[in-house]
Design a protein around this motif. Structure first.
Motif, short mmCIF file in Angstrom:
data_model
loop_
_atom_site.label_atom_id
_atom_site.label_comp_id
_atom_site.label_asym_id
_atom_site.label_seq_id
_atom_site.Cartn_x
_atom_site.Cartn_y
_atom_site.Cartn_z
N THR A 1 0.85 -1.19 0.00
CA THR A 1 0.00 0.00 0.00
C THR A 1 0.89 1.24 0.00
O THR A 1 1.71 1.42 0.90
N THR B 1 -1.92 -1.56 -4.02
CA THR B 1 -2.98 -0.56 -4.02
C THR B 1 -2.42 0.73 -3.42
O THR B 1 -1.24 0.81 -3.07
N THR C 1 0.36 1.74 -8.38
CA THR C 1 -0.54 1.57 -7.25
C THR C 1 -1.59 2.67 -7.37
O THR C 1 -1.26 3.85 -7.50
N MET D 1 -8.00 0.15 -6.47
CA MET D 1 -7.57 -0.86 -7.44
C MET D 1 -6.47 -1.71 -6.81
O MET D 1 -5.55 -1.19 -6.18
N ALA D 2 -6.57 -3.02 -6.97
CA ALA D 2 -5.51 -3.92 -6.50
C ALA D 2 -4.85 -4.55 -7.72
O ALA D 2 -5.43 -5.39 -8.39
N VAL E 1 -8.72 -1.20 -0.21
CA VAL E 1 -9.18 -1.25 -1.60
C VAL E 1 -10.66 -0.90 -1.69
O VAL E 1 -11.09 -0.10 -2.52
N TYR F 1 -10.35 -5.44 -8.26
CA TYR F 1 -9.13 -6.25 -8.20
C TYR F 1 -8.72 -6.65 -9.61
O TYR F 1 -9.48 -7.29 -10.32
#
Length: 323
Positions: free
Chosen positions: A137, A171, A190, A194-195, A280, A287
């Protein structure tokens, strides 16, 4: 025709080129060019693409520069120059075939290899070991890493087992950034809500430079981190040590961590369950897997991000605007 200004410009250009070469050579003596020093299968594949691209570009650039020099010399304004003068010349099928055909061939070759390697790198590197997952992150202006299988967390520091494929899920809980460990592979963005996914692997133990490769505010230059690869046994010992000696990351601690500011390397013995999914989901909840088919290595990590099924590459999350 007065050639003195042109000659002066040429001398200045040569001097500038020589200076650039000197700087390049001196910088090479003081350290490695990390982008051209692959230490894993992903980076090695990408380096081959870089070399291939450079060679294919050279096939065009070098002849063009040579022809430019020849034309300037051959058709220079000089008494007695007998170069042919053909003002009514219109076209040449041979020349048009060359200057259209060669680029088309080059683009075809480069596109084929790029597509092949891009799809190959969307899957875990070939290995007889079980991959691990690290969730990333990006914050203002620091990196938070959570290990869903080990249930520990770190800030501005990553430790991974050498020779083991690592699935990085990425993310952001801050402005968009870019996760990059040059010696292990290319960067991946990142983004809030959104992942994304990036497979990397370190072939041998070592410490590898990591950074944020995107402008994200006044302290973006401090978004650096070390990726330390160690043998599996030492990695396991490190995980046990972190669990026994480091403090826990609480929800209130995360709320303080997410505030804009820089941070030193920090270790946490645990973190709130579902923290990555919560980050997220609160920003949209999509994802992007780029994943292998269900049942292939790395498809189970205990989180909704890695437990998704299907091969579409995307999983809808609660709260996502499907329109």
């Amino acid at each position: 025709m007065n050639l003195k200004p042109a000659r002066k410009f040429l001398k200045a250009a040569c001097a500038a080129f020589a200076l650039c070469l000197a700087v390049f050579a001196l910088s090479g003596c003081s350290g490695k060019f990390v982008v051209l020093d692959p230490q894993g299968p992903v980076a090695a594949t990408q380096q081959r693409l870089i070399v291939l691209s450079a060679v294919l570009c050279a096939i065009v650039i070098i002849p063009v520069l040579a022809i430019l020099v020849f034309i300037v010399w051959r058709y220079r304004d000089k008494p007695g120059n007998k170069a042919p003068y053909t003002p009514d010349w219109h076209d040449s099928k041979l020349l048009e075939t060359i200057w259209w055909g060669i680029p088309i061939i080059i683009i075809g070759i480069l596109g084929t290899y790029t597509a092949r390697d891009t799809f190959a790198l969307a899957k875990p590197p070939v290995s007889d070991t079980t991959p691990i997952t690290v969730q990333v992150t990006s914050l203002d202006w620091k990196w938070l890493f959570t290990y869903p299988d080990q249930h520990i967390a770190t800030v501005n520091y990553v430790q991974i087992p050498a020779g083991v494929p690592v699935r990085f899920q990425l993310t952001s809980d801050a402005p968009m950034n870019s996760f990059w460990v040059p010696q292990l592979g290319g960067q991946e963005y990142t983004m809030p809500g959104m992942a994304m996914q990036l497979w990397l692997q370190a072939d041998k133990p070592g410490v590898y430079y990591g950074t944020g490769a995107n402008f994200s505010g006044k302290d973006f230059a401090h978004m650096r981190f070390d990726v330390e690869a160690k043998p599996q046994a030492e990695f396991n010992q490190w995980v046990s040590s972190v669990k026994q000696t480091a403090p826990a990351l609480t929800k209130s601690g995360y709320e303080q961590l997410v505030q804009p500011g820089t941070s030193e390397k920090t270790l946490y013995s645990s973190y709130p369950d579902g923290l990555f999914d919560d980050i997220v989901n609160k920003n949209g909840g999509m994802y992007m897997h780029h994943s292998s088919a269900p049942g292939e290595p790395g498809e189970s990590s205990g989180t909704s991000a890695t437990g998704a099924t299907g091969t579409s590459g995307m999983t809808d999350m609660p709260g996502m605007n499907h329109h």
